[in-house]
Design a protein around this motif. Structure first.
Motif, PDB file in Angstrom:
ATOM      1  N   SER A 115       0.814  -1.207   0.000  1.00  0.00           N
ATOM      2  CA  SER A 115       0.000   0.000   0.000  1.00  0.00           C
ATOM      3  C   SER A 115       0.854   1.267   0.000  1.00  0.00           C
ATOM      4  CB  SER A 115      -0.910  -0.021   1.229  1.00  0.00           C
ATOM      5  OG  SER A 115      -1.624   1.182   1.347  1.00  0.00           O
ATOM      6  N   GLY A 116       1.224   1.717  -1.185  1.00  0.00           N
ATOM      7  CA  GLY A 116       1.899   3.013  -1.313  1.00  0.00           C
ATOM      8  C   GLY A 116       3.390   2.953  -1.043  1.00  0.00           C
ATOM      9  N   TYR A 117       4.016   4.130  -1.078  1.00  0.00           N
ATOM     10  CA  TYR A 117       5.463   4.202  -0.879  1.00  0.00           C
ATOM     11  C   TYR A 117       5.826   3.655   0.499  1.00  0.00           C
ATOM     12  CZ  TYR A 117       5.133   7.656  -4.712  1.00  0.00           C
ATOM     13  OH  TYR A 117       4.872   8.305  -5.884  1.00  0.00           O
ATOM     14  N   LEU A 157       7.274   4.235   3.304  1.00  0.00           N
ATOM     15  CA  LEU A 157       7.829   5.326   4.130  1.00  0.00           C
ATOM     16  C   LEU A 157       8.598   4.775   5.328  1.00  0.00           C
ATOM     17  CD1 LEU A 157       4.927   7.955   4.149  1.00  0.00           C
ATOM     18  CD2 LEU A 157       6.904   7.834   2.634  1.00  0.00           C
ATOM     19  N   THR A 193       5.288   5.396 -10.502  1.00  0.00           N
ATOM     20  CA  THR A 193       4.983   6.822 -10.328  1.00  0.00           C
ATOM     21  C   THR A 193       6.222   7.658 -10.008  1.00  0.00           C
ATOM     22  OG1 THR A 193       4.540   6.637  -7.955  1.00  0.00           O
ATOM     23  CG2 THR A 193       2.673   6.264  -9.443  1.00  0.00           C
ATOM     24  N   MET A 246      -6.664   5.215   0.202  1.00  0.00           N
ATOM     25  CA  MET A 246      -5.320   5.561   0.697  1.00  0.00           C
ATOM     26  C   MET A 246      -5.370   6.554   1.851  1.00  0.00           C
ATOM     27  SD  MET A 246      -2.748   3.951  -0.643  1.00  0.00           S
ATOM     28  CE  MET A 246      -1.255   4.936  -0.772  1.00  0.00           C
ATOM     29  N   MET A 248       3.666  11.135   0.861  1.00  0.00           N
ATOM     30  CA  MET A 248       3.915  10.418  -0.406  1.00  0.00           C
ATOM     31  C   MET A 248       3.759  11.390  -1.577  1.00  0.00           C
ATOM     32  SD  MET A 248       2.049   6.717   0.217  1.00  0.00           S
ATOM     33  CE  MET A 248       2.014   6.008   1.873  1.00  0.00           C
ATOM     34  N   LYS A 302       6.498  12.416  -4.423  1.00  0.00           N
ATOM     35  CA  LYS A 302       6.156  12.352  -5.849  1.00  0.00           C
ATOM     36  C   LYS A 302       6.476  13.681  -6.540  1.00  0.00           C
ATOM     37  CE  LYS A 302       3.661  11.392  -9.659  1.00  0.00           C
ATOM     38  NZ  LYS A 302       4.151  10.483 -10.698  1.00  0.00           N
ATOM     39  N   LEU A 314      -2.026   5.912  -7.089  1.00  0.00           N
ATOM     40  CA  LEU A 314      -1.268   5.850  -5.831  1.00  0.00           C
ATOM     41  C   LEU A 314      -1.225   7.130  -4.996  1.00  0.00           C
ATOM     42  CD1 LEU A 314       1.899   3.710  -5.273  1.00  0.00           C
ATOM     43  CD2 LEU A 314       1.691   5.909  -4.174  1.00  0.00           C
ATOM     44  N   VAL A 315      -0.775   8.253  -5.541  1.00  0.00           N
ATOM     45  CA  VAL A 315      -0.612   9.471  -4.713  1.00  0.00           C
ATOM     46  C   VAL A 315      -1.871  10.343  -4.758  1.00  0.00           C
ATOM     47  CG1 VAL A 315       1.899   9.567  -4.813  1.00  0.00           C
ATOM     48  CG2 VAL A 315       0.555  10.600  -6.654  1.00  0.00           C
TER      49      VAL A 315
END
Lengths: 457, 457
Positions: free
Chosen positions: A185-187, A189, B199, B424, B435, B439, B453-454
Motif C-alpha cells: 500500500s503506497g510508498y 515510508l 509513479t 489511501m 507520499m 512524488k 497511488l498518490v
C-alpha cells in the motif's frame, strides 16, 4: 522568533527537562570515537509524541537545528551539533508500550535500549534479534538501519521494523506501516525513515517484529591457519544454505589482543565464531555440517556448546573484542570503520585492507559479521595525535573506495553521519542528489540533523 | 513540443518499436479484471536503459504521460492510461544480464518473467523465490512490491531486490543499492522505488537476491472441519516457529469449485496447503510437527509428498484456483481483492468477510497466503452488470476498512493502482500527503503513471 525565545518557550513547556548546563551540552556533543566535540545549545528530554511535535513546531518556526539523540553509541558523529541548536534526548521515552507474542509484535518508544527491551520480552518467550553489539537505543538503531551479529539469520532493522510514528520537521505527526506482516500500500515510508539518521523526522514510536526464543541454541568456535581459509569456509557454508544465526570472524591480532586482555591462551590466528538456533535436531545437524566444512578448510579445535554459560565462554572474545583491541595500545582511541562487500569479494577485501593497514604502521585489528560480507577495522591512534588520526581516516576512506570497486557499500551498519559524508557522492552518484531532493521536500528549512547524510547546501 | 512531435521523434528513434495501432493501444489499455478500458496514445518497446532515458527526456519536455507496462497481470488497474500518453512496454528488455551463484545474485532486465528467470537459473542450483501466482514480469513485481505463496519463508520483493537502475521522470539515470547483502549508506531508495507503481521512475535493471534450491521439498494438504480450526492451526504453527516455505488456505467454496472444475472429489471444506524446504531431516521434522498441530485442530487426511509430481498433484487446487473459481459462474468476471491483517485477527477478518459476502448475494470464494495474514476474495460478477460490479467494489472497500480497523493494510500484495486510490487516505492519513510531496519532488510535472497511488491534484 529567535533561538532564545524558542528556548524560553521550551523551558516553560518542559521545566527542568530543558537544560543549557555545560555538562549536559558537552555530554551530548561528544562522541565515542574520534570526532571533535560539537555541543548543541540546549538539550530537551520530551516524554510524549505530542511534546516532540510541539518542540519541532517551535524550532521549525525559528529555523533552529534539531539533533535527535538516543544512547550516544553512534560511531560516525551522528549526534554532533556542528551548527548548534537543540538536542532532543529520547531517553525518557523508553517504554515498551505493548508486547504481543500472538502477533510477534512489540510497540516501543525509541529510547528503550536493546537490552532493556529483551529483558522485558524474556518472560513472553520472544525476543528482538537485531544486535549491533553496543546497548544502543531502538530509535538510534532504526535511525541508522543498524544490523549486527544476527543479521545473517534475522535481518537488520530494515527487516524488523513494521511501522513508525514520526514527527516531521514542522511538527506534523504521521504513522507509517501497520501491524500486518507485509503491505503493498503506497510508498514504503517506513523503509525511507529507517537509516535516515534523523534528517527526515524524529521517530517517537516503533512497531517491531519479534521472534520466538529458539528451542535450542548452539555456539561454536574454531581456529583457522589463515584468513583466506576462514573466509573460504564462510563462503561455502553460505552457499550450502546451512542455517546460521551468527557467523563472526576475528583476525589473529584480535586473538592476540584478547589473550593479553583476558589472560587466555587461544591460538593467535584467525577464528570463526558461530551460533545455530532451532530444534535440537536442526541445531545438531547444522553444527555438524559447519564443523565438517570448517575442517575441510583446515580449521582445528572446533568446540561447541549448548548450555548458556558454556556458550558465553566460547563467545567471550567477541563480546570483549572492542576493549581487548583498545588494550593493544594503552590510552589509544580507535577510528572504527566498517564496509560491506559481496561475499565472493570478502577475502580480497580483507587481504587488501590488512596490507594497507600494515603499510601505514598503525595497528588495526579486523573483525566482523562475515556472513553478510561486513567487517570492521578498529584503527588505533594516540589520543590527540593529528597525523595518526589523518592517516587512520585515509585508511578508512580507502577501505570504502575498495568496497565500492568490488560492488559493495561504504558502510554495512555504522551509517554515514559526518564521518562518511565525503564518500556519499562516490557511492551514489546522481542518486545522492535524489536523496537531497527528498530531504528538501520533507524538511525545506533543513533543521533536522544538519551537516549529515545529504548533499550540503 | 506537442505530443505529436514527441511521437514523430520517437518513431524515428524506435522505428516499428513505436506503435499507434488500435490493437496495440487496446491491448495495453485493457485489464485482466473489471477496469474499464483506458488506452494510451502510443506504445513504445525500448531495448536499453539509454533508450528509456531518451524517451523520458522527450516526454518530460512535452509533459506527455508515461505508463510503464510489464506482463499486464496487474489486478488494480496499474497499467491503465486514464490520461492517455505513452505506454512503455518493457517486454523486450527481458534478459538475465548475469547470474552469480557464488554471491547468490542475479542482475536482470525488468521484462523477464518470473518463470523465464527461474528456468535460466535452474542449472545453477539457485532460484528466485517470490511467487505471486501469475507469470508476472520481475519489473512489474518490483513496482508493486509483490509477494505471494513463499513470502512466509523468503520474503517479498522488498526483501529480495538489492539494487535498481532507475530512469527518473526527466530522463536522468540513477543506481540504487549495491551487490552487498546490506547497507547503512543513506536513504533506502531501493525500498522507495519498490511498490511505487511506476509513479517515481522506470526500473530498467534489477539486482536480485537468489536462494539455493532446497535439498528437499515436501508438500502437504489437509482438510479442516471449519475455517476457524484451519486458521487456529496457522496461528499455532507460526507461533511455534515451525519453518514453512508456504502455507495457503482455501475455503469450502474453492474446494467445491475445484471439484466441479477438475472432476475431483475432495471434501468440500476448508483446507490448508503447506510446503517445507530444507534438509531431509529438517523437512521431515517440520512436516511431522505441522501434522500434529493440524490434527489437534481437527484436521483430517493430511497427505504429504516429496516427489515433484506428487507434490504438484497435492497442490493442484491452489494452482488452478482462479479458473476453478471463475467456473462457478460461467461467463463471470471477478473483482479480485486482497487485504492483510495481523495473524491474531485473521479468523475474525475472514468470518466477517464471509458473512458480508453471503449477505450481498454474490459468490466470493476466499483463499490466501495465511502465514502472512494475507487473503483474497474473488467476487464473481456478471460481465457488464453494473449494479453487481458496484456491490462487489463496495464489498472490497468494506474488506479494506475492516483490515484497517484490525491494524492491517488495504492490500498485502496487489497494490493500489486506480482500484484502491480512494482508500489511501483512510490507511495513511497525513502520511499520504508525504507520499505526494515525494512524488512532486521526483516528478514535478506528474508525467509518471498519473492517476495512481498518490493524492490527485
Amino acid at each position: 522568533m529567535t533561538i532564545d525565545t524558542v528556548f524560553t518557550e521550551l523551558s516553560s513547556m518542559l521545566g527542568d527537562r530543558l537544560s543549557r548546563s555545560k555538562s549536559d551540552l558537552s555530554h551530548h556533543g561528544g562522541s565515542e570515537t574520534h570526532f571533535a566535540p560539537a555541543p548543541p545549545d540546549a538539550v530537551a528530554w520530551p516524554e510524549t509524541t505530542d511534546e516532540v511535535s510541539r518542540i519541532l513546531h517551535l524550532c521549525h518556526a525559528a529555523s533552529v537545528p534539531v539533533i535527535p539523540y538516543g544512547a550516544g553509541t553512534s560511531l560516525e558523529g551522528h549526534t554532533s551539533a556542528p551548527m548548534g541548536g537543540l538536542c532532543i534526548d529520547m531517553s525518557r521515552m523508553n517504554r515498551v508500550v505493548s508486547a504481543d507474542p500472538g502477533d510477534m509484535i512489540a510497540v516501543v518508544q525509541p529510547g528503550v535500549t536493546r537490552e532493556e527491551l529483551n529483558h522485558e520480552l524474556r518472560a513472553l518467550g520472544v525476543f528482538f534479534p537485531v544486535d549491533p553489539g553496543a546497548n544502543a537505543s531502538i530509535g538510534g538503531m532504526a535511525a541508522t538501519r543498524a544490523s549486527g551479529t544476527t543479521t545473517v539469520r534475522y535481518g537488520s532493522m530494515r527487516d524488523n521494523v513494521l511501522g513508525l510514528t514520526v514527527v516531521l520537521a514542522d511538527g506534523r505527526i504521521i504513522k507509517t506501516g501497520s501491524r500486518a506482516a507485509k503491505s503493498a500500500s503506497g510508498y514504503d515510508l517506513t523503509a525511507l525513515f529507517l537509516g535516515s539518521e534523523g534528517t527526515l523526522g524524529i521517530m517517537t514510536e516503533l512497531t517491531l517484529r519479534l521472534h520466538g526464543v529458539p528451542e535450542q541454541i548452539s555456539a561454536g568456535i574454531c581456529a583457522f591457519p589463515d584468513m583466506a581459509s576462514a573466509v573460504g569456509a564462510v563462503q561455502q557454508v553460505i552457499q550450502m544454505g546451512i542455517p546460521m544465526a551468527r557467523i563472526e570472524f576475528v583476525d589473529a591480532d584480535t586473538a592476540r589482543a584478547f589473550n593479553g586482555y583476558a589472560g587466555t591462551d587461544m591460538p593467535e590466528c584467525p577464528h570463526l565464531l558461530v551460533e545455530f538456533h532451532g530444534s535440537p535436531t536442526a541445531v545438531a545437524e547444522a553444527s555438524e555440517a559447519f564443523g565438517e566444512i570448517a575442517t575441510d578448510f583446515g580449521a582445528t579445535g572446533y568446540e561447541h556448546a549448548t548450555r548458556t554459560e558454556d556458550r558465553n565462554a566460547l563467545w567471550k572474545i567477541r563480546h570483549h573484542a572492542y576493549y581487548a583491541v583498545l588494550s593493544l595500545r594503552p590510552g589509544a582511541k580507535a577510528v572504527v570503520t566498517d564496509i560491506c562487500v559481496p561475499i565472493s569479494k570478502l577475502a580480497e577485501a580483507i587481504t587488501e585492507t590488512q596490507a594497507d593497514i600494515a603499510a601505514s604502521g598503525l595497528m588495526g585489528p579486523i573483525l566482523g559479521h562475515v556472513g553478510d560480507g561486513n567487517f570492521h577495522a578498529a584503527l588505533l591512534i594516540e589520543d590527540g595525535n593529528e597525523p595518526e588520526k589523518a592517516a587512520a581516516k585515509d585508511l578508512a576512506a580507502r577501505m570504502s573506495t575498495r568496497a565500492l570497486a568490488m560492488g559493495g557499500t561504504i558502510t554495512g551498519e555504522h551509517g554515514i553521519g559526518m564521518g562518511k559524508l565525503g564518500l556519499m557522492g562516490a557511492e551514489h552518484g546522481p542518486a545522492w542528489s535524489v536523496m537531497g531532493d527528498i530531504k528538501t521536500a520533507l524538511d525545506p528549512k533543513g533543521i533536522l540533523n544538519p551537516g549529515k547524510l545529504v548533499p550540503q547546501g
